[in-house]
Each structure stands twice: as C-alpha cells, then as structure tokens.
Design a protein around this motif. Structure first.
Motif, PDB file in Angstrom:
ATOM      1  N   GLU A  35       0.814  -1.217   0.000  1.00 45.33           N
ATOM      2  CA  GLU A  35       0.000   0.000   0.000  1.00 45.33           C
ATOM      3  C   GLU A  35       0.848   1.268   0.000  1.00 45.33           C
ATOM      4  N   ARG A  36       2.020   1.169   0.557  1.00 45.64           N
ATOM      5  CA  ARG A  36       2.872   2.353   0.659  1.00 45.64           C
ATOM      6  C   ARG A  36       3.259   2.927  -0.689  1.00 45.64           C
ATOM      7  N   GLN A  40      -2.404   7.778  -3.793  1.00 43.40           N
ATOM      8  CA  GLN A  40      -3.661   7.750  -3.052  1.00 43.40           C
ATOM      9  C   GLN A  40      -4.852   8.291  -3.841  1.00 43.40           C
ATOM     10  N   ARG A  86       4.081   8.072  -8.857  1.00 42.30           N
ATOM     11  CA  ARG A  86       4.375   8.652  -7.542  1.00 42.30           C
ATOM     12  C   ARG A  86       4.948  10.052  -7.679  1.00 42.30           C
ATOM     13  N   SER A  89       2.152  12.462  -8.662  1.00 47.85           N
ATOM     14  CA  SER A  89       1.172  12.767  -7.632  1.00 47.85           C
ATOM     15  C   SER A  89       1.719  13.759  -6.603  1.00 47.85           C
ATOM     16  N   LEU A 196      -4.094   2.798  -9.125  1.00 49.98           N
ATOM     17  CA  LEU A 196      -4.642   2.994  -7.791  1.00 49.98           C
ATOM     18  C   LEU A 196      -4.988   1.663  -7.113  1.00 49.98           C
TER      19      LEU A 196
ATOM     20  N   ALA B 215      -0.290  13.846   2.655  1.00 50.04           N
ATOM     21  CA  ALA B 215      -0.975  12.560   2.781  1.00 50.04           C
ATOM     22  C   ALA B 215      -0.215  11.489   2.036  1.00 50.04           C
ATOM     23  N   LYS B 216       0.197  11.877   0.846  1.00 53.50           N
ATOM     24  CA  LYS B 216       0.931  10.958  -0.005  1.00 53.50           C
ATOM     25  C   LYS B 216       2.218  10.532   0.651  1.00 53.50           C
ATOM     26  N   ALA B 219       1.938   8.003   3.241  1.00 53.71           N
ATOM     27  CA  ALA B 219       1.597   6.690   2.713  1.00 53.71           C
ATOM     28  C   ALA B 219       2.780   6.020   2.042  1.00 53.71           C
TER      29      ALA B 219
END
Lengths: 302, 228
Positions: A35-36, A40, A86, A89, A196, B215-216, B219
């Motif tokens: 999940e890391r 998101q 990544r 985002s 996702l 937030a990212k 995570a």
C-alpha cells in the motif's frame, strides 16, 4: 560489415530461491507494505493541470516500447510506471517534460532491476534526442528526491511466483501462465485506473485472466470459473468481488488495446509489405488469417 | 465468462501475430550502442521511412534482423504506433526545464533546512529547531561523510538525508557552481553533527507543499529512521 548476434547476449541469472518463494512470510510482507507505494488519489484531479490521462497513456506506451525493444526485465516497465505515478502525484509537471520524466523513471527502474541497465544515451536517442543527456542525469536526482529514494517498490510482478506456485497448474503450463500474466500486468501499467489498485490485486487478476484465456480450466475443477476466483482471492487476501471486477477490467483493457491495434493495422500492413520482408513467415501469416474472427468487437466479455 | 475470454484471447493472439511484422527491425550499427541495443541508428531510421526507394540499397549494407516476438508480447505489440524513437509532446522547453529543475532543488533544500534545523546554504544551524548542532573536526568523521566533489549538494536537496553530518563543508566553489548558484557554501574546517534535543524529532510541516503531498508522503515513505 558489422554483425551483431543477439544470441550471444545472455544474462546470467540466479536460480529461483525457494527460501523466498516458498515462504509465506515473504508474501505476507509484500501484502503488508504494498500500500505504501500506491498513489492515493488521481493526480489528474488534484495535482496536474497540464497533464491529461491520455498523455500518461502516450508516455506509458512509449516506455513499454522502449523496454520491449531493449529487452528489459519484465518488472522494469511496471516499476518505472510506479515511479512516474508517484512523482506526478506530488509535482505539477508540464506536458512537454513528461517524456523526460518517463525516461528518467525507466533509467532508475532499469538500474535497480537489471544487471545491464539501460544507458542514459540510449534513452536520449529514443526520445529522438529531444532530451539532453545532462537533463536526464539532473532530473534523475530530482525524481529520486521526490520518491524519497524509496525505489524498491512492490510491483504486481513480485506476486506472480507466489500465486502461480499455489495453483494446481500442469507443470508444462506454468511458464506460459507466468508469461501471459506478465503481459497483462504490463498492459495494466499503461492504464491509470490500475495505478490505484494494490499490486497484489493486479497480479491476481492477471493470473486469473491468463488461466481463463489459456483454457486451462478443462483439466482441474479448481481452475474453473468461480473456483479459480475463490482460490486466487484466498492466496492474496483479496475480496472475491474485487478480484473478479479487476479481472474483467483487465480483459476489457486487453480488448480495447487490440481494437486500437486493429484500427492501426491496416495502414501498417501496407507499410510492412512495402518493406519487403524476407520470407519464411508466410505460414504464420496464413494461420493468422484463418484464426482471426471476422470482428473482435463481436466477442463479448461481459 | 471463461469461454468468451478464451475466444477473445485467441483473437488477441492472432491479431497480435500479425503485428509481428512490426517486429522486423533494423539493428543499429553505431559503435557506441552496444550489443543489446535495438536503437535505430541516428540517421538510418529517418532515411528508411522517408526514402523507401533507397531502402534496399541501404539495408543490404546493414544487418536486417527479423525478431519474432513471443505470443504474449504480441498482445502488447498492438499498442505500438510506429517508430519507438520519437518525440511525444513536441519540442522540449529546455529553458523551462532548467528553471523547474532549479526550483525543485531549491524547494528540496528548503525542506531539508526546515526539517533538520540547519541552513545548508550558509552552513549554520537554525535557532529554535528540534536539533542542537555542534561542530566536529573533519578528522573525527568517517571518511564516507567527508567532503566529496562527486555528490555535491545532494543531501541538501533531498531533504531526507539520514545524517546531517553528510553536509560536509569544505566544498570548493567550482564543484558547486554548475548545479545551483544557490549552493555557494562557505568553507569551514568543521563538520556539524546534530544532537536530538528532545527524545523524539517532531515531524515538521512543510508549508509550501499541498495537503495532498503530505498525505501521499505518509503513505509512501518508509518510517523515518533518524531522530528516533
């Protein structure tokens, strides 16, 4: 005259390590940390202003082609796409810089996964020299920083062996299932929707799609439809419904990409005939004609 | 569903097999591309596509290889759209790229400064941070952390350097100049090593980055090892 012989170009590989592949703790760890490494949110909505989903597909397709042409290891492309997602985002990026980023991500993923990584020069050439070598190297550092140097991301490919091992597959089919699953994983990486999803789900769906597609369910009851889904879901602790949904989406993407390919095929076919290929492949082509349905769109996946 | 998928997969395979023709590639013969390369040589590819009439004479002097892709690859081959060597989004704005690069590096540097309570530009501790810094002679620092001309400025930019001691000091100006004009670091003969003032380091907010980023970040990043 210069001659190149690809057959000489072998990469020496380690044997599969049973300590890793036959230990459930490894699978559990992968499931815990995966999940890391997933973005998101959809960064198209909240971070990027200039970049649209179709541009991601364009750069992804290019990256896949480069990886294929350079015969990169299977996991290089999905890993590079993970880096790209990544990065995107967190950093608003202009579209004219997207190809550079794609190249940087391939550069990094290849260095992490391959014994003989892609060179910066090659990547620049693949961009038709629109990217400068110095830029690639400078941006490598920026991307690394934004990824927090956290490069060993979990990819769907990491799960394939763990999943395949637990299925009652005929020995001689394992390699084929693996290969098809890897192909579907690469295809998923070109679609943002899948970015996702947890990598384990993509892996499980891809293996499911591969087994269904290869008609391997004739021999063993447990490889049949719902039985297979239940079995797969159990292996990676995925919800059965999610898994089925994912597998269907994979099959749809497959269909879509083939339709696109088909549309493009006509002009290209003409193209290739002009190139005057050496013979020897006629049999294959004839076979194609005979086994191709009149229209792929007639095939209903629902 | 499975039988549909089967029929479909067969369709995929046969379609993709046709695409095989696209797999006929001209191998590069440029000396600088080593054996694994399939990169079209710098000048060959455009010539091939533009001047088809000359193709035979060009290729006969070179090696043509037809590579048959495995069945599975053909599915992906359906995605192909002409030559792999191409520009995707028009000309690259090199000047803009340089500006963005410098800005990102500067932002990272500022983040790192805030996080570590250390001004890496002037090489001085920032008052009121979570860390108490003290100077250590270069000789007492492991070789790894001594000034290096290779990785100029890296730790500052990343904001995630585990040990601020890496922020070694004796950088000469010429090693810094090319990457960022903001990295004019004063020469000193000491290293700075942080000591955590409190038992734990407070995760500092990054004011110049969106909420989404934070937030990212939680995570994605691994647990921070430093400051624990």
């Amino acid at each position: 005259m210069e001659l190149l012989c690809l057959e000489m170009d072998t990469v020496i590989r380690a044997h599969p390590d049973p300590n890793i592949l036959h230990d459930d703790r490894v699978l559990q760890s992968l499931l815990t940390i995966e999940e890391r490494f997933i973005p998101q949110f959809s960064y198209f909505k909240c971070v990027q202003k200039d970049i649209q989903p179709y541009m991601r597909r364009m750069v992804a397709t290019w990256m896949l082609e480069v990886c294929e042409e350079q015969k990169c290891e299977e996991e290089v492309f999905p890993l590079a796409m993970n880096y790209l997602d990544r990065y995107l985002s967190v950093v608003p990026t202009k579209k004219c810089h997207l190809q550079l980023l794609g190249a940087v991500c391939m550069f990094l993923a290849s260095k992490l996964k391959e014994t003989r990584p892609l060179t910066a020069e090659k990547l620049c050439i693949y961009s038709d020299n629109s990217i400068r070598l110095q830029e690639l190297l400078e941006w490598e550092l920026v991307v690394l920083g934004k990824l927090k140097w956290n490069l060993a991301a979990v990819t769907p490919n990491d799960f394939i062996e763990h999943i395949v091992r637990k299925l009652p597959l005929p020995m001689e089919k394992v390699a084929l299932v693996r290969k098809h699953a890897q192909t579907f994983i690469a295809l998923c990486a070109t679609e943002f929707n899948f970015a996702l999803y947890p990598p384990s789900m993509i892996a499980t769906g891809s293996v499911g799609a591969a087994i269904c597609g290869l008609q391997l369910d004739s021999g063993d009851q447990s490889l049949l439809g719902d039985n297979l889904s239940d079995l797969l879901a159990k292996i990676t602790n995925t919800e059965v419904d999610c898994l089925k949904e994912c597998q269907e989406q994979i099959e749809q993407v497959l269909l879509k990409s083939l339709q696109e390919g088909r549309r493009r095929q006509q002009p290209q076919q003409h193209h290739q005939e002009q190139e005057g290929r050496p013979g020897g492949h006629k049999g294959l082509e004839e076979q194609d004609q005979s086994s191709t349905p009149t229209d792929v769109r007639d095939v209903n996946l629902q | 569903m499975s039988c549909c998928a089967v029929g479909f997969a067969q369709a995929c395979r046969s379609l993709a097999r046709r695409r095989d023709r696209a797999a006929a590639r001209v191998l590069p013969t440029e000396g600088n591309l080593n054996s694994r390369a399939h990169v079209p040589s710098r000048d060959l590819r455009p010539r091939l596509s533009r001047r088809r009439g000359l193709e035979v004479s060009v290729t006969s002097r070179r090696t043509i290889m037809c590579r048959i892709m495995p069945i599975e690859k053909r599915v992906l081959a359906a995605l192909r759209s002409g030559s792999t060597r191409r520009i995707l989004f028009g000309p690259v704005d090199h000047e803009g790229l340089r500006r963005d690069h410098q800005k990102l590096l500067r932002d990272d540097l500022e983040d790192a400064s805030r996080r570590w309570g250390f001004d890496f530009l002037t090489d001085t501790p920032i008052e009121g941070s979570d860390f108490q810094w003290e100077s250590v002679p270069v000789a007492k620092v492991p070789v790894l952390y001594r000034p290096s001309t290779v990785s100029v400025g890296e730790p500052q930019r990343l904001g995630a350097a585990p040990k601020p001691a890496v922020e070694s000091v004796q950088r000469s100006r010429e090693t810094v100049s090319c990457i960022s004009e903001s990295c004019n670091i004063l020469s000193q003969n000491v290293e700075s090593v942080p000591e955590v003032k409190q038992g734990h380091a407070v995760k500092r907010k990054q004011t110049n980055i969106t909420d989404f980023y934070q937030a990212k970040r939680r995570a994605v990043s691994t647990p921070r090892k430093s400051g624990q």
